[in-house]
Design an enzyme around this catalytic site. Structure first.
Site, PDB file in Angstrom:
ATOM      1  N   CYS A 174       0.826  -1.200   0.000  1.00 52.19           N
ATOM      2  CA  CYS A 174       0.000   0.000   0.000  1.00 52.19           C
ATOM      3  C   CYS A 174       0.866   1.257   0.000  1.00 52.19           C
ATOM      4  CB  CYS A 174      -0.951   0.074   1.188  1.00 52.19           C
ATOM      5  SG  CYS A 174      -2.070  -1.311   1.278  1.00 52.19           S
ATOM      6  N   ARG A 226       4.253  -0.372  -4.536  1.00 51.17           N
ATOM      7  CA  ARG A 226       3.977  -0.866  -3.179  1.00 51.17           C
ATOM      8  C   ARG A 226       2.669  -1.664  -3.122  1.00 51.17           C
ATOM      9  NH1 ARG A 226       6.905   1.655   0.710  1.00 51.17           N
ATOM     10  NH2 ARG A 226       5.387   0.950   2.227  1.00 51.17           N
ATOM     11  N   TRP A 263      -2.702  -2.865  -1.689  1.00 49.93           N
ATOM     12  CA  TRP A 263      -2.362  -4.287  -1.836  1.00 49.93           C
ATOM     13  C   TRP A 263      -3.232  -4.990  -0.811  1.00 49.93           C
ATOM     14  CZ3 TRP A 263      -0.513  -8.369   1.055  1.00 49.93           C
ATOM     15  CH2 TRP A 263      -0.019  -9.473   0.327  1.00 49.93           C
ATOM     16  N   ASN A 308      -2.024   1.701   5.766  1.00 51.15           N
ATOM     17  CA  ASN A 308      -1.116   0.635   5.319  1.00 51.15           C
ATOM     18  C   ASN A 308      -0.778  -0.178   6.558  1.00 51.15           C
ATOM     19  OD1 ASN A 308       0.961  -0.899   4.244  1.00 51.15           O
ATOM     20  ND2 ASN A 308       2.464   0.747   4.352  1.00 51.15           N
ATOM     21  N   GLY A 309      -1.085  -1.472   6.518  1.00 49.41           N
ATOM     22  CA  GLY A 309      -0.783  -2.301   7.689  1.00 49.41           C
ATOM     23  C   GLY A 309      -1.943  -3.244   7.962  1.00 49.41           C
ATOM     24  N   GLU A 316      17.574 -17.968  -6.886  1.00 49.01           N
ATOM     25  CA  GLU A 316      17.236 -16.618  -7.347  1.00 49.01           C
ATOM     26  C   GLU A 316      16.723 -16.644  -8.792  1.00 49.01           C
ATOM     27  OE1 GLU A 316      16.574 -13.981  -6.048  1.00 49.01           O
ATOM     28  OE2 GLU A 316      16.872 -12.402  -7.516  1.00 49.01           O
ATOM     29  N   LYS A 323      13.030 -15.402  -9.880  1.00 44.52           N
ATOM     30  CA  LYS A 323      12.802 -14.360 -10.893  1.00 44.52           C
ATOM     31  C   LYS A 323      11.795 -14.836 -11.915  1.00 44.52           C
ATOM     32  CE  LYS A 323      13.932 -11.518  -9.390  1.00 44.52           C
ATOM     33  NZ  LYS A 323      14.515 -11.461  -8.134  1.00 44.52           N
ATOM     34  N   GLU A 332       8.168 -15.203 -10.360  1.00 44.43           N
ATOM     35  CA  GLU A 332       7.451 -14.021  -9.892  1.00 44.43           C
ATOM     36  C   GLU A 332       7.004 -13.108 -11.024  1.00 44.43           C
ATOM     37  OE1 GLU A 332       9.647 -11.789  -6.896  1.00 44.43           O
ATOM     38  OE2 GLU A 332      11.472 -11.836  -8.077  1.00 44.43           O
ATOM     39  N   HIS A 369      16.827 -36.836  -5.428  1.00 46.75           N
ATOM     40  CA  HIS A 369      15.974 -37.245  -4.303  1.00 46.75           C
ATOM     41  C   HIS A 369      14.517 -36.855  -4.533  1.00 46.75           C
ATOM     42  CE1 HIS A 369      19.484 -38.488  -2.057  1.00 46.75           C
ATOM     43  NE2 HIS A 369      20.072 -37.370  -2.453  1.00 46.75           N
ATOM     44  N   LYS A 424       6.296  -4.574  -3.692  1.00 50.06           N
ATOM     45  CA  LYS A 424       7.736  -4.359  -3.536  1.00 50.06           C
ATOM     46  C   LYS A 424       8.171  -4.414  -2.071  1.00 50.06           C
ATOM     47  CE  LYS A 424      11.762  -3.033  -5.214  1.00 50.06           C
ATOM     48  NZ  LYS A 424      12.464  -4.237  -5.705  1.00 50.06           N
TER      49      LYS A 424
HETATM   50  C1  G6P Z   1       9.315  -8.698  -1.742  1.00 51.61           C
HETATM   51  C2  G6P Z   1       9.917  -8.249  -3.048  1.00 51.61           C
HETATM   52  C3  G6P Z   1      11.231  -8.974  -3.277  1.00 51.61           C
HETATM   53  C4  G6P Z   1      12.176  -8.738  -2.110  1.00 51.61           C
HETATM   54  C5  G6P Z   1      11.527  -9.115  -0.783  1.00 51.61           C
HETATM   55  C6  G6P Z   1      12.349  -8.617   0.387  1.00 51.61           C
HETATM   56  O1  G6P Z   1       8.953 -10.032  -1.834  1.00 51.61           O
HETATM   57  O2  G6P Z   1       9.023  -8.497  -4.116  1.00 51.61           O
HETATM   58  O3  G6P Z   1      11.826  -8.493  -4.465  1.00 51.61           O
HETATM   59  O4  G6P Z   1      13.336  -9.490  -2.277  1.00 51.61           O
HETATM   60  O5  G6P Z   1      10.242  -8.509  -0.669  1.00 51.61           O
HETATM   61  O6  G6P Z   1      12.353  -7.213   0.355  1.00 51.61           O
HETATM   62  P1  G6P Z   1      13.451  -6.310   1.013  1.00 51.61           P
HETATM   63  O7  G6P Z   1      12.992  -4.901   0.737  1.00 51.61           O
HETATM   64  O8  G6P Z   1      13.438  -6.619   2.478  1.00 51.61           O
HETATM   65  O9  G6P Z   1      14.759  -6.625   0.388  1.00 51.61           O
END
Ligand code: G6P
Length: 608
Positions: free
Chosen positions: A2, A27, A74, A100-101, A481, A485, A488, A504, A603
């Site tokens: 948010c 956000r 969000w 937000n929260g 990672e 990527k 997501e 396994h 984000k």
């Molecule tokens: C969300 C984002 C990711 C990020 C993670 C941790 O899931 O989409 O891209 O790695 O949060 O965020 P931070 O701001 O703590 O690195």
């Protein structure tokens, strides 16, 4: 999660608020709304979907208001419908809030209000808070907000207005970030700096349980208990240009291609080649204690957790201190054993991830030294740590993290050398390592040339719905990672595994419809990785290998090879991750996905 923007001043608030939430929409972006005060009345518009849907509802009749608030959501409680979008009003319809929260005790509060005859239109916890503030309202918004928040359990960053008080916005926070912006004759409240950077670089960071009251000619800050608090006005270092696309189609692509420069900036002034050592000003106050650490716990979420896994290798190898990487969401709740000499390092791009913050606090409360590796200066984690190192990679807007990951690994590589050199690493060994680290931006630049080839591979395999990513040793976190990527942003199911674990279970999944990305740069684990490629091939799987340039052997085994420049083993992740970012990016574009705003994600995850 948010985005909040609120404005009071002389200007036309509506376009300014829309511009503000557009800059914050990474956000949260499932619905949006705004409220203005005009001629003693609240004017509210809300819409499900993106901010453009809200804009279509503004119908040109909202000009002239000089106070208002906007929100991009969000969803936590209730689906992203217009009724659930913020702002939410009290029962009089005169008071509105954006939030937000998460209000954890919303059920109890709702029952309390229902018993008093209040009814609810939405499924949100926010409407309950709005009505609770309304319940306590006796002509002074500031008092009512404070009174209501004393009843609330959970997290909030809120802004509130009342139609009878058109010259005041009340904001408060606990757990969810909020800043107040001090202009010459205007004030803003925002979730983060991206929304307001075009107005002024001067901000106040609210701390937990603080309230800011902004009016037309001044502001004051207090605690929730009404004790006055004096806040320092700080300056934001980011520029407006950094928040634009700069000719790229997406922020993610811009940020992928910014990585060589991001790593250079991250290292600037921190590597002293004459002495063969790392200079980290942010750690100088704790350096003596840090190098005596008996155990290091890296804690993070998402991509930052993957960076931590790479860091674990670097720290153990160079500093020879036991190091483990913990999911922040698990660490915070499992009553971890924190012995003397433990250092907890929170890794976070935003510095606001709620679980990472809570894990840091858990470690600190149990007596650990609390450090941070953070990108956002002024963020909560940055302010709550004993010391730390900023990434300095510039703002990251794309929801899928790229340049923050390489920044985090670079900082961890520097911290490992910082400690290693002070413990047992010789000057010449440290010098050689730092020399190689300084060469990494050029290698990333070369790896970025793989963009065309990764697009072709993505085009060929983009219809495949399940992918595996395999890596050994320090390449294992890179496999995680790469898979993250892909899933997501393109919504393709992908799993990252330590390559040996394939046998396994996951090997049962391998068919010709299963692309398998194998990280196989030359080094320690090379031969074993070739073995894994053979195993996949012999079951009909389609292998995409990430290999060291000049490796001809691998070309006979894999269907596709993405060659990256040679780098020392410990630093290879900074290079091998690049083709994986590109592959995911092109797959998402080819599938027509919204790369910068993938569905259901946000984000900064400021709720649990
Ligand atoms: C969300 C984002 C990711 C990020 C993670 C941790 O899931 O989409 O891209 O790695 O949060 O965020 P931070 O701001 O703590 O690195």
């Amino acid at each position: 999660m948010c985005g909040i923007v609120a404005y009071i001043g002389q200007k036309d608030a509506c376009p300014l608020l829309i511009d503000g939430i557009k800059r914050l929409d990474y956000r949260g972006y499932d619905s949006a709304g705004l409220v203005l005060i005009r001629e003693g009345r609240l004017e509210m518009r809300r819409a499900a979907g993106r901010i453009s849907a809200l804009e279509r509802k503004l119908d040109g009749d909202l000009g002239g208001a000089t106070i208002g608030m906007a929100h991009t959501r969000w969803a936590t409680h209730g689906p992203p419908t217009e009724t659930n979008a913020h702002p939410h009003c009290d029962s009089s319809g005169k008071l509105a809030i954006v939030h937000n929260g998460i209000i954890e005790n919303y059920r109890v509060l709702k029952q309390f209000l229902e018993d008093l005859g209040h009814t609810f239109d939405s499924e949100t916890d926010t409407e309950i808070l709005a009505k609770l503030i309304g319940h306590f309202y006796e002509g002074e918004l500031e008092k009512a907000v404070r009174r209501a928040l004393c009843e609330v359990r959970g997290t909030f960053g809120i802004a509130a207005v009342h139609a009878d008080e058109p010259d005041v916005i009340v904001a408060a926070r606990r757990g969810s970030p909020l800043i107040a912006v001090v202009g010459s004759d205007e004030y803003l409240i925002a979730s983060d700096a991206a929304a307001i950077i075009q107005h002024t670089p001067h901000v106040i960071y609210l701390s937990d349980n603080e309230v800011a009251v902004v009016g037309r000619d001044g502001f004051h800050t207090t605690t929730l208990d009404a004790a006055p608090v004096t806040k320092e006005v700080e300056e934001i270092e980011w520029t407006l240009a950094q928040l634009d696309l700069g000719g790229h189609q997406h922020f993610m692509s811009k940020e992928i291609f910014e990585q060589p420069e991001a790593v250079r900036t991250c290292m600037r002034g921190r590597i002293d080649m004459d002495e063969g050592r790392v200079v980290l000003g942010g750690l100088s106050s704790v350096a003596r204690e840090l190098i005596k650490a008996k155990r290091i716990i890296l804690t993070a979420c998402g991509t930052a957790w993957h960076a931590g896994l790479v860091g674990e290798y670097l720290i153990e190898e160079l500093a020879r201190i036991p190091c483990e990487t913990e999911y922040a969401s698990e660490f915070r709740y499992r009553n971890p054993i924190v012995e003397d000499g433990t250092v907890v390092i929170a890794i976070s791009q935003s510095g606001e991830t709620i679980d990472t913050l809570a894990a840091l606090r858990e470690g600190r409360d149990k007596g650990a030294m609390a450090l941070g590796i953070v990108n956002s200066v002024g963020s909560t984690i940055a302010r709550e740590t004993d010391a730390g190192v900023f990434l300095h990679v510039g703002p990251e807007i794309g929801v899928a993290s790229t340049k923050a990951f390489v920044g985090q690994v670079t900082v961890l590589a520097m911290i490992a050398a910082f400690m290693g050199r002070r413990r047992h690493l010789s000057q010449s060994n440290c010098h050689a390592y730092l020399d190689a680290l300084q060469g990494i931006p050029d290698l990333i630049e070369q790896a970025l040339d793989l963009s065309t080839q990764t697009r072709k591979i993505a085009a060929e395999l983009v219809e495949m719905d399940n992918w595996l990513y395999l890596g050994r040793g320090i390449q294992y976190p890179v496999a995680l990672e790469g898979a993250l990527k892909l899933k997501e942003i393109s919504y393709i199911h992908a799993e990252g595994l330590p390559a040996a674990e394939m046998k396994h279970g996951p090997i049962a999944l391998i068919t010709e419809d299963m692309p398998v990305v194998v990280l196989a740069p030359q080094g320690h684990w090379y031969e074993k990785s070739l073995g894994n490629i053979e195993e996949v091939r012999s079951r009909g799987g389609r292998v995409i290998a990430i290999a060291t340039e000049g490796d001809e052997q691998i070309a006979h085994l894999a269907e596709h090879v993405l060659y990256v420049p040679r780098a020392p083993e410990l630093l290879q992740p900074l290079v091998t991750v690049i083709p994986l970012q590109l592959l995911a990016y092109h797959a998402a574009v080819l599938r027509g996905c919204d790369v910068d705003k993938p569905r259901n994600l946000a984000k900064a995850v400021t709720v649990e």
